[in-house]
Design an enzyme around this catalytic site. Structure first.
Site, PDB file in Angstrom:
ATOM      1  N   ARG A 183     113.980  21.445  60.229  1.00 57.68           N
ATOM      2  CA  ARG A 183     114.152  21.506  58.768  1.00 57.68           C
ATOM      3  C   ARG A 183     113.387  22.671  58.126  1.00 57.68           C
ATOM      4  NH1 ARG A 183     113.724  15.820  59.318  1.00 57.68           N
ATOM      5  NH2 ARG A 183     115.793  14.890  59.233  1.00 57.68           N
ATOM      6  N   LYS A 235     119.366  35.578  51.640  1.00 52.04           N
ATOM      7  CA  LYS A 235     120.592  34.921  52.131  1.00 52.04           C
ATOM      8  C   LYS A 235     120.747  35.196  53.624  1.00 52.04           C
ATOM      9  CE  LYS A 235     123.669  34.648  48.179  1.00 52.04           C
ATOM     10  NZ  LYS A 235     124.957  35.060  47.639  1.00 52.04           N
ATOM     11  N   GLU A 244     126.018  51.354  51.776  1.00 52.32           N
ATOM     12  CA  GLU A 244     125.419  50.369  50.863  1.00 52.32           C
ATOM     13  C   GLU A 244     124.457  51.053  49.883  1.00 52.32           C
ATOM     14  OE1 GLU A 244     126.641  47.429  50.741  1.00 52.32           O
ATOM     15  OE2 GLU A 244     127.450  47.003  52.729  1.00 52.32           O
ATOM     16  N   LYS A 300     117.855  45.917  44.819  1.00 52.77           N
ATOM     17  CA  LYS A 300     118.520  44.661  45.221  1.00 52.77           C
ATOM     18  C   LYS A 300     117.685  43.459  44.780  1.00 52.77           C
ATOM     19  CE  LYS A 300     120.915  41.964  48.632  1.00 52.77           C
ATOM     20  NZ  LYS A 300     121.380  41.714  49.988  1.00 52.77           N
ATOM     21  N   GLU A 323     120.842  32.593  36.703  1.00 49.99           N
ATOM     22  CA  GLU A 323     122.262  32.295  36.516  1.00 49.99           C
ATOM     23  C   GLU A 323     123.058  33.449  35.935  1.00 49.99           C
ATOM     24  OE1 GLU A 323     123.540  28.570  36.556  1.00 49.99           O
ATOM     25  OE2 GLU A 323     121.905  28.588  38.002  1.00 49.99           O
ATOM     26  N   ARG A 375     124.474  39.341  40.680  1.00 55.48           N
ATOM     27  CA  ARG A 375     124.539  39.455  42.139  1.00 55.48           C
ATOM     28  C   ARG A 375     125.951  39.825  42.608  1.00 55.48           C
ATOM     29  NH1 ARG A 375     120.674  36.206  46.147  1.00 55.48           N
ATOM     30  NH2 ARG A 375     121.241  37.275  48.045  1.00 55.48           N
ATOM     31  N   ASN A 408     129.042  43.243  45.291  1.00 56.80           N
ATOM     32  CA  ASN A 408     130.330  43.235  46.006  1.00 56.80           C
ATOM     33  C   ASN A 408     131.186  44.464  45.701  1.00 56.80           C
ATOM     34  OD1 ASN A 408     129.994  40.819  47.374  1.00 56.80           O
ATOM     35  ND2 ASN A 408     130.627  39.625  45.598  1.00 56.80           N
ATOM     36  N   HIS A 444     133.669  45.755  48.135  1.00 56.27           N
ATOM     37  CA  HIS A 444     133.777  44.777  49.225  1.00 56.27           C
ATOM     38  C   HIS A 444     135.081  43.983  49.212  1.00 56.27           C
ATOM     39  CE1 HIS A 444     129.702  45.909  49.951  1.00 56.27           C
ATOM     40  NE2 HIS A 444     129.542  45.023  50.917  1.00 56.27           N
ATOM     41  N   HIS A 472     136.575  44.237  52.691  1.00 48.44           N
ATOM     42  CA  HIS A 472     136.708  43.132  53.639  1.00 48.44           C
ATOM     43  C   HIS A 472     138.144  43.007  54.150  1.00 48.44           C
ATOM     44  CE1 HIS A 472     132.819  40.976  52.251  1.00 48.44           C
ATOM     45  NE2 HIS A 472     132.600  41.761  53.281  1.00 48.44           N
ATOM     46  N   HIS A 499     131.497  48.194  59.118  1.00 48.82           N
ATOM     47  CA  HIS A 499     131.490  47.611  57.774  1.00 48.82           C
ATOM     48  C   HIS A 499     131.372  48.698  56.688  1.00 48.82           C
ATOM     49  CE1 HIS A 499     130.522  44.662  54.670  1.00 48.82           C
ATOM     50  NE2 HIS A 499     129.438  45.351  54.378  1.00 48.82           N
TER      51      HIS A 499
HETATM   52  N1  LIG Z   1     122.259  38.414  54.307  1.00 48.36           N
HETATM   53  C1  LIG Z   1     122.678  39.370  53.516  1.00 48.36           C
HETATM   54  O1  LIG Z   1     122.400  39.376  52.309  1.00 48.36           O
HETATM   55  C2  LIG Z   1     123.474  40.497  54.106  1.00 48.36           C
HETATM   56  C3  LIG Z   1     123.767  41.619  53.325  1.00 48.36           C
HETATM   57  C4  LIG Z   1     124.465  42.676  53.916  1.00 48.36           C
HETATM   58  C5  LIG Z   1     124.854  42.590  55.246  1.00 48.36           C
HETATM   59  N2  LIG Z   1     124.551  41.467  55.966  1.00 48.36           N
HETATM   60  C6  LIG Z   1     124.954  41.367  57.371  1.00 48.36           C
HETATM   61  O2  LIG Z   1     124.356  42.425  58.114  1.00 48.36           O
HETATM   62  C7  LIG Z   1     125.136  42.660  59.270  1.00 48.36           C
HETATM   63  C8  LIG Z   1     125.265  44.140  59.496  1.00 48.36           C
HETATM   64  O3  LIG Z   1     123.993  44.700  59.708  1.00 48.36           O
HETATM   65  P1  LIG Z   1     123.788  45.888  60.770  1.00 48.36           P
HETATM   66  O4  LIG Z   1     124.746  46.976  60.474  1.00 48.36           O
HETATM   67  O5  LIG Z   1     122.347  46.216  60.823  1.00 48.36           O
HETATM   68  O6  LIG Z   1     124.333  45.182  62.110  1.00 48.36           O
HETATM   69  P2  LIG Z   1     123.787  45.009  63.595  1.00 48.36           P
HETATM   70  O7  LIG Z   1     122.674  44.063  63.650  1.00 48.36           O
HETATM   71  O8  LIG Z   1     124.993  44.693  64.414  1.00 48.36           O
HETATM   72  O9  LIG Z   1     123.223  46.453  63.998  1.00 48.36           O
HETATM   73  C9  LIG Z   1     124.127  47.535  64.115  1.00 48.36           C
HETATM   74  C10 LIG Z   1     123.931  48.249  65.471  1.00 48.36           C
HETATM   75  O10 LIG Z   1     122.720  48.973  65.448  1.00 48.36           O
HETATM   76  C11 LIG Z   1     121.925  48.632  66.590  1.00 48.36           C
HETATM   77  N3  LIG Z   1     120.531  48.803  66.186  1.00 48.36           N
HETATM   78  C12 LIG Z   1     119.866  48.166  65.192  1.00 48.36           C
HETATM   79  N4  LIG Z   1     118.650  48.688  65.042  1.00 48.36           N
HETATM   80  C13 LIG Z   1     118.529  49.669  65.970  1.00 48.36           C
HETATM   81  C14 LIG Z   1     117.519  50.613  66.285  1.00 48.36           C
HETATM   82  N5  LIG Z   1     116.374  50.680  65.587  1.00 48.36           N
HETATM   83  N6  LIG Z   1     117.727  51.463  67.301  1.00 48.36           N
HETATM   84  C15 LIG Z   1     118.905  51.457  67.993  1.00 48.36           C
HETATM   85  N7  LIG Z   1     119.921  50.619  67.716  1.00 48.36           N
HETATM   86  C16 LIG Z   1     119.729  49.733  66.716  1.00 48.36           C
HETATM   87  C17 LIG Z   1     122.359  47.239  66.951  1.00 48.36           C
HETATM   88  O11 LIG Z   1     122.081  46.945  68.317  1.00 48.36           O
HETATM   89  C18 LIG Z   1     123.848  47.296  66.667  1.00 48.36           C
HETATM   90  O12 LIG Z   1     124.525  47.899  67.735  1.00 48.36           O
HETATM   91  C19 LIG Z   1     126.462  41.937  59.044  1.00 48.36           C
HETATM   92  O13 LIG Z   1     126.538  40.795  59.856  1.00 48.36           O
HETATM   93  C20 LIG Z   1     126.429  41.544  57.585  1.00 48.36           C
HETATM   94  O14 LIG Z   1     127.149  40.353  57.311  1.00 48.36           O
HETATM   95  C21 LIG Z   1     123.863  40.436  55.431  1.00 48.36           C
END
Ligand SMILES: NC(=O)c1ccc[n+]([C@@H]2O[C@H](COP(=O)([O-])OP(=O)(O)OC[C@H]3O[C@@H](n4cnc5c(N)ncnc54)[C@H](O)[C@@H]3O)[C@@H](O)[C@H]2O)c1
Length: 341
Positions: free
Chosen positions: A104, A126, A168, A210, A220, A224, A228, A231, A235, A245
């Site tokens: 939990r 999130k 982004e 952010k 409210e 936020r 998007n 997006h 998407h 992405h």
């Molecule tokens: N929670 C939120 O508010 C929020 C907001 C935006 C995106 N996201 C999520 O984030 C994800 C995308 O993030 P991402 O692009 O970092 O994805 P990821 O974790 O897949 O990393 C992208 C690539 O970079 C590599 N990598 C990461 N750090 C590295 C480093 N220092 N050296 C070498 N390689 C490295 C990883 O192995 C992977 O191949 C998605 O799943 C998306 O939904 C979440």
């Protein structure tokens, strides 16, 4: 190192990974590490218990969470422990989710290692996992105790992932920060690759932007939703084509700007400036995709209400706005999009 506390999370900017010893003890910490990041930085993690996880959307699923939970149980991890994610957005999302449900809720720290993780995924509390084709369909909102930014990790981040993260950053500039937009126009990715100080300033500016939106959202406010921008179509394009992405979002921002021209009278020259900036950061702005199929995906989108869709538009660069628009009004850009190769 600079420390800021925002919404109950301590942010450590320009810190070295080893500083986490000041806040956690090795025997009460489990690192959840991207296996690629682990291989490249093995000595950093000596003395810690750790679980390696593969990055990528296909691994950000319940099955991976279950494997991590089983390993935590085997390690006798109890509520006095802290989980620390070390990796990109998929690792911070998965770890945040596991930390929030394991017993939990146990302590959580995040060490984002990708640009996208640093400026977006790790920020705002999130988390989420994917269910089938639905991205981030299951998840929680769970605040980390700390987020540590060690820019050394970025020296090994592939260039493609740098480009991905800048989509982004440009999004943030478009919706809320005209000054950052102008600054970005004056340089390019190589400048930030070679200038650590400029990179630190940029990451921090994006984090604060952010966090401000997230903070206002707590009251409210619909702010936020501005995050998007790009997006909605992004998407849909991601669903139709295999591409990073940020690349899909970049095309989505171009489309949202074209729609803004008609609905919020965004000047044509400003759409051109956005397109130019995205291209300056090696992002695609026009690629061939099946427009009608994308519309069908939007019609199934969870944001749709009857014949209308919630959409983020720009009044001008640096000022995003949120509107309900008729799905039929999207058809007006079909001709332009269909010319894209
Ligand atoms: N929670 C939120 O508010 C929020 C907001 C935006 C995106 N996201 C999520 O984030 C994800 C995308 O993030 P991402 O692009 O970092 O994805 P990821 O974790 O897949 O990393 C992208 C690539 O970079 C590599 N990598 C990461 N750090 C590295 C480093 N220092 N050296 C070498 N390689 C490295 C990883 O192995 C992977 O191949 C998605 O799943 C998306 O939904 C979440």
């Amino acid at each position: 190192m600079e420390k800021l506390t925002l919404l109950g999370t301590d942010f450590y900017f320009d810190a070295a990974f080893s500083y986490i010893e000041n806040w956690v003890t090795k025997d009460k910490t489990v690192l959840i590490v991207d296996d690629v990041v682990y291989q490249q930085n093995e000595t950093l993690f000596e003395g810690y218990q750790f679980i390696l996880v593969k990055s990528g959307e296909e691994n950000k699923i319940q099955q991976t969470a279950d494997v991590v939970i089983d390993k935590l149980l085997a390690l006798n991890v109890d509520k006095s422990f802290c989980l620390v994610a070390v990796g990109g957005g998929t690792i911070t999302d998965l770890t945040g989710y596991v930390a929030s449900v394991y017993k939990r809720g146990i302590g959580l720290g995040l060490v984002p290692t990708s640009i996208l993780g640093m400026v977006d995924a790790a920020i705002g509390g999130k988390n989420g996992i994917n269910v089938g084709l639905y991205k981030n369909m299951v998840g929680t909102t769970y605040r980390p105790k700390f987020i540590l930014f060690d820019y050394q990790f970025l020296t090994k981040l592939p260039r493609l992932q740098w480009v991905n993260g800048f989509a982004e950053i440009i999004k943030h500039a478009c919706i809320q920060d005209e000054e950052m937009f102008t600054q970005l126009q004056q340089v390019n990715i190589d400048y930030f690759l070679n200038n650590n100080e400029a990179l630190q300033t940029l990451v921090k500016r994006n984090v604060l932007l952010k966090m401000k939106i997230v903070e206002e959202d707590e009251f409210e406010n619909a702010d936020r939703f501005l995050l998007n921008f790009g997006h909605t179509f992004g998407h849909a394009i991601e669903n139709l084509k295999e591409l990073p992405h940020g690349f899909a979002i970049s095309v989505g921002m171009h489309i949202a700007s074209l729609i803004s021209q008609q609905i919020t009278q965004l000047p044509v020259e400003q759409t051109q400036s956005i397109v130019n900036l995205l291209q300056q950061y090696d992002l695609p702005t026009a690629l061939a995709f099946d427009f009608n199929k994308a519309l069908q995906i939007l019609q199934k989108d969870k944001k749709r209400e009857a014949s209308q869709i919630n959409f983020v538009l720009l009044n001008k660069i640096g000022e995003g706005t949120f509107k309900k628009i008729e799905l039929s009004s999207l058809q007006t850009i079909e001709e332009t999009v269909n010319q894209w190769k």
